[in-house]
Design a protein around this motif. Sequence first.
Motif, short mmCIF file in Angstrom:
data_model
loop_
_atom_site.label_atom_id
_atom_site.label_comp_id
_atom_site.label_asym_id
_atom_site.label_seq_id
_atom_site.Cartn_x
_atom_site.Cartn_y
_atom_site.Cartn_z
N GLY A 142 0.81 -1.22 0.00
CA GLY A 142 0.00 0.00 0.00
C GLY A 142 0.84 1.26 0.00
N ALA A 143 0.17 2.38 -0.22
CA ALA A 143 0.88 3.66 -0.36
C ALA A 143 1.65 3.99 0.91
CB ALA A 143 -0.11 4.76 -0.68
N GLY A 144 2.90 4.36 0.73
CA GLY A 144 3.70 4.80 1.86
C GLY A 144 4.22 3.69 2.76
N GLY A 145 3.86 2.44 2.46
CA GLY A 145 4.30 1.33 3.31
C GLY A 145 5.78 1.03 3.12
N HIS A 146 6.29 0.19 4.00
CA HIS A 146 7.72 -0.11 4.03
C HIS A 146 7.99 -1.58 3.72
CE1 HIS A 146 11.62 -0.81 6.35
NE2 HIS A 146 11.95 0.06 5.41
N VAL A 147 9.05 -1.82 2.97
CA VAL A 147 9.46 -3.18 2.62
C VAL A 147 10.92 -3.36 3.03
CG1 VAL A 147 9.86 -4.80 0.71
CG2 VAL A 147 7.93 -3.22 0.61
N VAL A 148 11.24 -4.49 3.62
CA VAL A 148 12.64 -4.84 3.83
C VAL A 148 12.97 -5.92 2.82
CG1 VAL A 148 14.30 -5.88 5.42
CG2 VAL A 148 12.63 -4.21 6.27
N ALA A 149 13.96 -5.65 1.97
CA ALA A 149 14.27 -6.58 0.89
C ALA A 149 15.74 -6.97 0.93
CB ALA A 149 13.94 -5.94 -0.46
N SER A 150 15.99 -8.17 0.44
CA SER A 150 17.37 -8.60 0.31
C SER A 150 18.08 -7.73 -0.72
CB SER A 150 17.42 -10.06 -0.11
OG SER A 150 18.71 -10.36 -0.57
N ARG A 151 19.34 -7.54 -0.49
CA ARG A 151 20.18 -6.79 -1.42
C ARG A 151 20.42 -7.58 -2.72
NH1 ARG A 151 24.80 -5.28 2.39
NH2 ARG A 151 23.56 -3.48 2.96
N CYS A 152 20.32 -8.91 -2.62
CA CYS A 152 20.57 -9.75 -3.81
C CYS A 152 19.23 -10.14 -4.41
CB CYS A 152 21.30 -11.03 -3.42
SG CYS A 152 22.81 -10.73 -2.51
N LEU A 153 18.81 -9.36 -5.39
CA LEU A 153 17.52 -9.64 -6.02
C LEU A 153 17.66 -9.56 -7.53
CD1 LEU A 153 14.90 -7.49 -4.04
CD2 LEU A 153 15.32 -9.93 -3.83
N ALA A 173 11.69 1.17 0.52
CA ALA A 173 12.34 -0.14 0.66
C ALA A 173 13.71 0.04 1.29
CB ALA A 173 12.47 -0.79 -0.70
N THR A 174 14.01 -0.85 2.23
CA THR A 174 15.35 -0.90 2.81
C THR A 174 15.98 -2.20 2.34
OG1 THR A 174 14.48 0.23 4.76
CG2 THR A 174 16.65 -0.79 4.97
N PHE A 175 17.15 -2.10 1.73
CA PHE A 175 17.84 -3.31 1.25
C PHE A 175 18.88 -3.73 2.28
CE2 PHE A 175 16.14 -1.23 -2.48
CZ PHE A 175 15.57 -2.30 -3.17
N VAL A 176 18.85 -5.00 2.62
CA VAL A 176 19.75 -5.50 3.67
C VAL A 176 20.44 -6.78 3.22
CG1 VAL A 176 18.38 -4.56 5.59
CG2 VAL A 176 17.88 -6.86 4.72
N ASP A 177 21.46 -7.15 3.97
CA ASP A 177 22.07 -8.47 3.83
C ASP A 177 21.12 -9.44 4.53
OD1 ASP A 177 23.46 -10.78 4.05
OD2 ASP A 177 25.24 -9.90 4.98
N ALA A 178 20.37 -10.20 3.74
CA ALA A 178 19.31 -11.04 4.31
C ALA A 178 19.88 -12.19 5.14
CB ALA A 178 18.42 -11.58 3.20
N ASP A 179 21.19 -12.37 5.10
CA ASP A 179 21.86 -13.40 5.88
C ASP A 179 22.07 -12.97 7.32
OD1 ASP A 179 22.38 -15.65 4.61
OD2 ASP A 179 24.54 -15.32 4.37
N ASP A 180 22.04 -11.68 7.52
CA ASP A 180 22.41 -11.10 8.81
C ASP A 180 21.12 -10.83 9.59
OD1 ASP A 180 23.19 -9.48 10.87
OD2 ASP A 180 24.51 -8.21 9.64
N GLU A 181 20.80 -11.76 10.50
CA GLU A 181 19.52 -11.65 11.22
C GLU A 181 19.41 -10.32 11.95
OE1 GLU A 181 18.40 -14.98 13.70
OE2 GLU A 181 16.71 -13.87 14.55
#
Length: 464
Positions: A142-153, A173-181
Amino acid sequence: MAHVMAASELVTATIKRPFQNDDDNSSNGNGNADGKPKARRREADPAAALAAARHEFGEHGGVNMSIEASATFTVMEPDTMRRLFSGELGPERGDLYIYSRHFNPTVLALGRQMAALEGTEAAYCTASGMSAISSVLMQLVGAGGHVVASRCLYGGTHALLSRFLPRASGVRATFVDADDEAAVRAAVRPGETRVVYVETMSNPTLAVADIPMLARVAHDAGAKLVVDNTFTPMVVSPARLGADVVVHSVSKFISGGADIIAGAICGPASLVNAMMDLQEGALMLLGPTMNAKVAFELSERLPHLPLRMQEHSRRAAEYASRMRRLGLRVAYPGLPDHPHHARLLAIANPGYGAGGMLCVDMGTEDRANRLMHHLQNTTRFGLMAVSLGYYETLMSCSGSSTSSEMPPEDRARAGISPGLVRMSVGYNGTLEQRWAQFERALSLMQQQQQQHPDRDAAAKYCKV
Ligand SMILES: *Cc1c(COP(=O)(O)O)cnc(C)c1O
């Protein structure tokens, strides 16, 4: 006659559904209008689940289902139309349909197969992988919502999340190292983050996501875990490991023919119903509908997906270990020294190997291009092309093709070296014939390098 068929829905329902299971009513593409998932027996093995799904017979008793190539559907009584629009009647309530952007029987039958494959309550098939991904993200975030996504996509998904959705609907969207809990936990904002988004096996680096961990982190924050399982159908079943939604580019392994663009969203019936809502549903209103003829073609390919995946995996594993013995820098999650080997073993479905994708890092783009040139044009080992899941081996230099949308610094952070050759290992020809072609191309390339040691900077064969 067509009118009689439409009106006598209960009769046609019994004729069309001779293998109807106890769990059948709840597991169909559009599920229950009351939103309560009914108990469904879930097979642990995706091949067993596929075989246990309802077999659709053709209108005249054909072993294959009929293609319902109609955009619109008739009713016998005017009041039936009102009841269809109110939701009182529908595909699961009387086998009645309105219009094929909403539900089409043939597309719905493919959706049932996809739901069985991924062990979800429902599934809906779309015109492309990107339309499945964008619709599901728009619906859930939805509008203005936030997503946390892996950097490797996949590059397209990265662009969707970093550029298009922020511009079109203010999604952040915030891109992260999805390996790093710890990094994922720190990025997730309870109450704001709607979706945690990863690929089971990332494109093109083949990092394997820790799906059970990511599901816990997402659920702790009240977010949904959405997993793109395009690289690993059969091999991993994300929904059986805690993912809420599984998306696919059906254009790849599931199709297997490199001839169709298609996608799928597999998840709870409540999600598919919401996405089909006449007023607010992303699928209903954006309309990325699959054609019934395409759905029919794909439904014929799903039964041999298990066999194809096994052979893709077997050959990829064999090539990866032989390439390693030749001293090449190869990344394949099936190799014991791959950083995610143990994780893959822990989450993979037994019997399907580690998938059909492997990467060889040739160091520079030029060396990558020369190897691919010989592999295609001299020894005919494979084809320089993007995409994956074909019976021929497909190869591309990711940094300058499918991941070129990513800014260079993001590419570097995602571990995409300029000389990375991504291969989707095919299964035609014999393994030894193909391997001999690979070795010959490699030695030709090495010979030429010895003759022209200064050539590394020249010669661009990359098609992109
Ligand atoms: C190809 C691909 C997509 C996009 O799918 P299309 O069917 O081309 O729209 C998404 N995710 C991954 C991992 C892919 O490989």
